[in-house]
Scaffold this motif. Sequence first.
Motif, PDB file in Angstrom:
ATOM      1  N   VAL A  88       0.590  -5.588  21.018  1.00 36.80           N
ATOM      2  CA  VAL A  88       0.038  -4.954  19.807  1.00 36.80           C
ATOM      3  C   VAL A  88       1.170  -4.546  18.867  1.00 36.80           C
ATOM      4  CG1 VAL A  88      -1.224  -2.920  18.954  1.00 36.80           C
ATOM      5  CG2 VAL A  88      -2.065  -4.158  20.964  1.00 36.80           C
ATOM      6  N   ILE A  89       2.225  -3.966  19.431  1.00 35.88           N
ATOM      7  CA  ILE A  89       3.352  -3.509  18.603  1.00 35.88           C
ATOM      8  C   ILE A  89       4.039  -4.702  17.940  1.00 35.88           C
ATOM      9  CG2 ILE A  89       5.582  -2.323  18.664  1.00 35.88           C
ATOM     10  CD1 ILE A  89       4.326  -0.898  21.259  1.00 35.88           C
ATOM     11  N   GLU A  90       4.235  -5.770  18.717  1.00 41.90           N
ATOM     12  CA  GLU A  90       4.879  -6.978  18.191  1.00 41.90           C
ATOM     13  C   GLU A  90       4.007  -7.624  17.106  1.00 41.90           C
ATOM     14  OE1 GLU A  90       8.226  -9.506  18.156  1.00 41.90           O
ATOM     15  OE2 GLU A  90       7.876  -7.616  19.216  1.00 41.90           O
ATOM     16  N   ALA A  91       2.686  -7.520  17.287  1.00 43.39           N
ATOM     17  CA  ALA A  91       1.749  -8.151  16.349  1.00 43.39           C
ATOM     18  C   ALA A  91       1.897  -7.587  14.937  1.00 43.39           C
ATOM     19  CB  ALA A  91       0.318  -7.968  16.845  1.00 43.39           C
ATOM     20  N   GLU A  92       2.175  -6.289  14.848  1.00 42.88           N
ATOM     21  CA  GLU A  92       2.339  -5.711  13.509  1.00 42.88           C
ATOM     22  C   GLU A  92       3.538  -6.349  12.816  1.00 42.88           C
ATOM     23  OE1 GLU A  92       3.198  -1.694  11.015  1.00 42.88           O
ATOM     24  OE2 GLU A  92       4.454  -2.425  12.638  1.00 42.88           O
ATOM     25  N   VAL A 100      -4.632  -9.694  17.152  1.00 43.86           N
ATOM     26  CA  VAL A 100      -4.141  -9.354  18.499  1.00 43.86           C
ATOM     27  C   VAL A 100      -4.890  -8.149  19.077  1.00 43.86           C
ATOM     28  CG1 VAL A 100      -2.103  -8.557  19.799  1.00 43.86           C
ATOM     29  CG2 VAL A 100      -1.916 -10.495  18.240  1.00 43.86           C
ATOM     30  N   GLN A 101      -5.320  -7.224  18.233  1.00 45.14           N
ATOM     31  CA  GLN A 101      -6.133  -6.098  18.739  1.00 45.14           C
ATOM     32  C   GLN A 101      -7.411  -6.607  19.409  1.00 45.14           C
ATOM     33  OE1 GLN A 101      -6.459  -3.904  15.066  1.00 45.14           O
ATOM     34  NE2 GLN A 101      -4.982  -2.358  15.719  1.00 45.14           N
ATOM     35  N   VAL A 102      -8.028  -7.613  18.811  1.00 43.52           N
ATOM     36  CA  VAL A 102      -9.254  -8.209  19.377  1.00 43.52           C
ATOM     37  C   VAL A 102      -8.953  -8.861  20.728  1.00 43.52           C
ATOM     38  CG1 VAL A 102     -10.974 -10.051  19.055  1.00 43.52           C
ATOM     39  CG2 VAL A 102     -10.318  -8.592  17.121  1.00 43.52           C
ATOM     40  N   ILE A 103      -7.869  -9.632  20.781  1.00 45.18           N
ATOM     41  CA  ILE A 103      -7.496 -10.358  22.006  1.00 45.18           C
ATOM     42  C   ILE A 103      -7.112  -9.390  23.115  1.00 45.18           C
ATOM     43  CG2 ILE A 103      -5.794 -11.955  23.003  1.00 45.18           C
ATOM     44  CD1 ILE A 103      -5.739 -13.313  20.174  1.00 45.18           C
ATOM     45  N   GLN A 203       1.623 -17.098  14.829  1.00 44.91           N
ATOM     46  CA  GLN A 203       1.905 -15.660  14.711  1.00 44.91           C
ATOM     47  C   GLN A 203       1.240 -14.886  15.857  1.00 44.91           C
ATOM     48  OE1 GLN A 203       0.484 -15.763  10.513  1.00 44.91           O
ATOM     49  NE2 GLN A 203       2.092 -14.260  10.136  1.00 44.91           N
ATOM     50  N   VAL A 204       0.022 -15.286  16.194  1.00 44.15           N
ATOM     51  CA  VAL A 204      -0.713 -14.633  17.288  1.00 44.15           C
ATOM     52  C   VAL A 204       0.008 -14.878  18.607  1.00 44.15           C
ATOM     53  CG1 VAL A 204      -2.855 -14.696  18.631  1.00 44.15           C
ATOM     54  CG2 VAL A 204      -2.950 -14.745  16.134  1.00 44.15           C
ATOM     55  N   HIS A 205       0.366 -16.137  18.883  1.00 46.60           N
ATOM     56  CA  HIS A 205       0.983 -16.476  20.165  1.00 46.60           C
ATOM     57  C   HIS A 205       2.357 -15.833  20.329  1.00 46.60           C
ATOM     58  CE1 HIS A 205      -1.801 -20.198  20.073  1.00 46.60           C
ATOM     59  NE2 HIS A 205      -2.360 -19.207  20.731  1.00 46.60           N
ATOM     60  N   GLN A 206       3.139 -15.788  19.253  1.00 44.84           N
ATOM     61  CA  GLN A 206       4.464 -15.159  19.337  1.00 44.84           C
ATOM     62  C   GLN A 206       4.337 -13.669  19.659  1.00 44.84           C
ATOM     63  OE1 GLN A 206       6.299 -16.303  15.638  1.00 44.84           O
ATOM     64  NE2 GLN A 206       6.409 -18.449  16.278  1.00 44.84           N
ATOM     65  N   SER A 207       3.293 -13.043  19.135  1.00 49.17           N
ATOM     66  CA  SER A 207       3.054 -11.620  19.430  1.00 49.17           C
ATOM     67  C   SER A 207       2.688 -11.435  20.897  1.00 49.17           C
ATOM     68  CB  SER A 207       1.918 -11.089  18.552  1.00 49.17           C
ATOM     69  OG  SER A 207       2.179 -11.335  17.191  1.00 49.17           O
ATOM     70  N   LEU A 208       1.824 -12.312  21.415  1.00 50.38           N
ATOM     71  CA  LEU A 208       1.393 -12.204  22.813  1.00 50.38           C
ATOM     72  C   LEU A 208       2.557 -12.434  23.773  1.00 50.38           C
ATOM     73  CD1 LEU A 208      -1.996 -14.183  22.613  1.00 50.38           C
ATOM     74  CD2 LEU A 208      -1.681 -11.712  22.523  1.00 50.38           C
TER      75      LEU A 208
END
Length: 215
Positions: A88-92, A100-103, A203-208
């Motif tokens: 979540v932090i990385e997603a911002e 990412v909050q949903v996932i 962007q989503v995958h890099q955050s995860l």
Amino acid sequence: PEFTEPEILRTNLASVILQMTSLGLGEIARFPFLEPPDSRQVADGVRLLDELQAIDPDAPVHVPRKRLTPYGRAIVALPVDPRLARMVIEAERNGALREVQVIVAALSMQDPRERPADRQAQADQSHARFKDETSDFVTLLNLWSYLKKQQKELSNSAFRRMCKREYLHYLRVREWQDLHTQLKAASKSLGLQANSNEASPDQVHQSLLAGLLSH
């Protein structure tokens, strides 16, 4: 065994260590637990927190709160597992907080998609609409969008019937939505800014990945 094994002996201790550090309770190895966890479990928990950049391995152990990094303080404040909180932090930073909050909310609970033993083919066919070639994570986002749209258009009882008909567990869908609301509130209190533009799958995958480095 006569009794169930205590949870502290069968869980990942990263979250426990992080909470204890945040509260200034000192080293976990010295804490007088009724059933102290194994030292290997403690080492695994510390290793994970180091991987997530939640604690400073070089900070003095006798000043617990000093060991927490800014990431660590943010992870403590989010109501999910440390690995998921780190995502979540990385997603911002990556402009993908909304997605990412949903996932992350979905990964924190049982899958809302049902596959009854006697109707697996029908369930798979019903769920195939949400499949995304990019990844299973984007599939979850497709399912979320569909549920939100249906909920707007249908009454509560009609929505519940639709879930049953389409092999979606109504109570788990509600749990997903409730956890997502909590996560949004906690993120907002940390000052995390949701993205206004839709995030790309990259962007989503890099955050995860920030929470899955050792996977």
